[in-house]
Design a protein around this motif. Structure first.
Motif, short mmCIF file in Angstrom:
data_model
loop_
_atom_site.label_atom_id
_atom_site.label_comp_id
_atom_site.label_asym_id
_atom_site.label_seq_id
_atom_site.Cartn_x
_atom_site.Cartn_y
_atom_site.Cartn_z
N SER A 21 55.53 23.02 56.37
CA SER A 21 55.29 22.15 55.23
C SER A 21 56.34 22.35 54.15
O SER A 21 56.59 21.45 53.36
N GLU A 22 56.99 23.54 54.14
CA GLU A 22 57.98 23.79 53.11
C GLU A 22 58.92 24.91 53.56
O GLU A 22 58.51 25.84 54.23
N LYS A 35 60.60 19.96 51.71
CA LYS A 35 59.14 19.83 51.72
C LYS A 35 58.77 18.72 52.67
O LYS A 35 59.44 17.70 52.73
N GLU A 37 55.67 16.23 53.84
CA GLU A 37 54.36 15.68 53.56
C GLU A 37 54.16 14.46 54.43
O GLU A 37 54.99 13.56 54.42
N VAL A 84 41.32 21.25 50.46
CA VAL A 84 42.28 21.97 51.30
C VAL A 84 41.48 22.71 52.36
O VAL A 84 40.43 23.27 52.07
N SER A 141 46.08 22.36 59.36
CA SER A 141 45.76 22.53 57.95
C SER A 141 45.98 21.21 57.22
O SER A 141 46.92 20.49 57.53
N VAL A 142 45.09 20.92 56.29
CA VAL A 142 45.23 19.69 55.50
C VAL A 142 45.21 20.05 54.02
O VAL A 142 44.65 21.07 53.62
N GLU A 143 45.84 19.21 53.23
CA GLU A 143 45.91 19.38 51.79
C GLU A 143 44.96 18.39 51.11
O GLU A 143 44.60 17.37 51.69
N PHE A 144 44.60 18.67 49.88
CA PHE A 144 43.78 17.75 49.10
C PHE A 144 44.49 16.41 49.00
O PHE A 144 45.67 16.35 48.68
N GLN A 146 45.37 14.42 51.39
CA GLN A 146 46.14 14.05 52.59
C GLN A 146 45.36 13.03 53.41
O GLN A 146 44.15 13.13 53.56
#
Length: 152
Positions: A21-22, A35, A37, A84, A141-144, A146
């Motif tokens: 992711s980064e 990054k 996304e 998340v 894994s997921v982010e807020f 996404q």
């Protein structure tokens, strides 16, 4: 630290191939940060690199893939992650997924689970319609915020 086009392209490839992711590298003089996304890689190019070099980066194979991903139109309304955590498509590893592409869903129907802090949170659809795309793989894994899937 050397910042030539081939070096930047290799770094972008590492991010893409390893599904990172980064990635950030820096020394006393320069820094470069990539990054990712939603399958898009963004690169912060250090100051002092000419526009000619920047145009070469944009024409790199990884950058072309990024541009193609931007052009891919998503159909429908996105269902996004409210937190998340880890995305699970089914209630248990040996059970079928909650939804598949082409399934019709209704408001309030459980479409996936997101595990956060050892708690399994059922994610319910806030729209009804047909699943047109599932954007996340089981166990990722997921982010807020996404996008998890699209509903048309």
């Amino acid at each position: 630290m050397k910042f030539d086009i081939e070096y930047l392209d290799k770094l972008a490839s590492i991010v893409y191939k390893n599904d990172l992711s980064e990635l950030t590298l820096e020394d006393n003089e320069r820094a470069v940060s990539f990054k990712r996304e939603k399958q898009i890689i963004q690169a912060a190019i250090p100051q002092g690199i000419s526009s000619a070099i920047t145009s070469q980066v944009v024409s790199s194979p990884v950058a072309k893939q990024v541009e193609q991903n931007k052009e891919t139109a998503h159909k429908g309304t996105p269902v996004t992650a409210p937190m998340v955590g880890t995305f699970y498509a089914s209630p248990a590893p040996d059970e079928p997924p909650f939804v598949k592409i082409g399934d019709n869903i209704s408001i309030g129907q459980v479409v996936c689970i997101i595990e956060a802090m050892k708690l399994m949170n059922e994610i319910e659809a806030d729209v009804s319609g047909k699943i047109t795309e599932i954007c996340v793989k089981n166990g990722e894994s997921v982010e807020f915020g996404q996008v998890l899937m699209y509903v048309e």
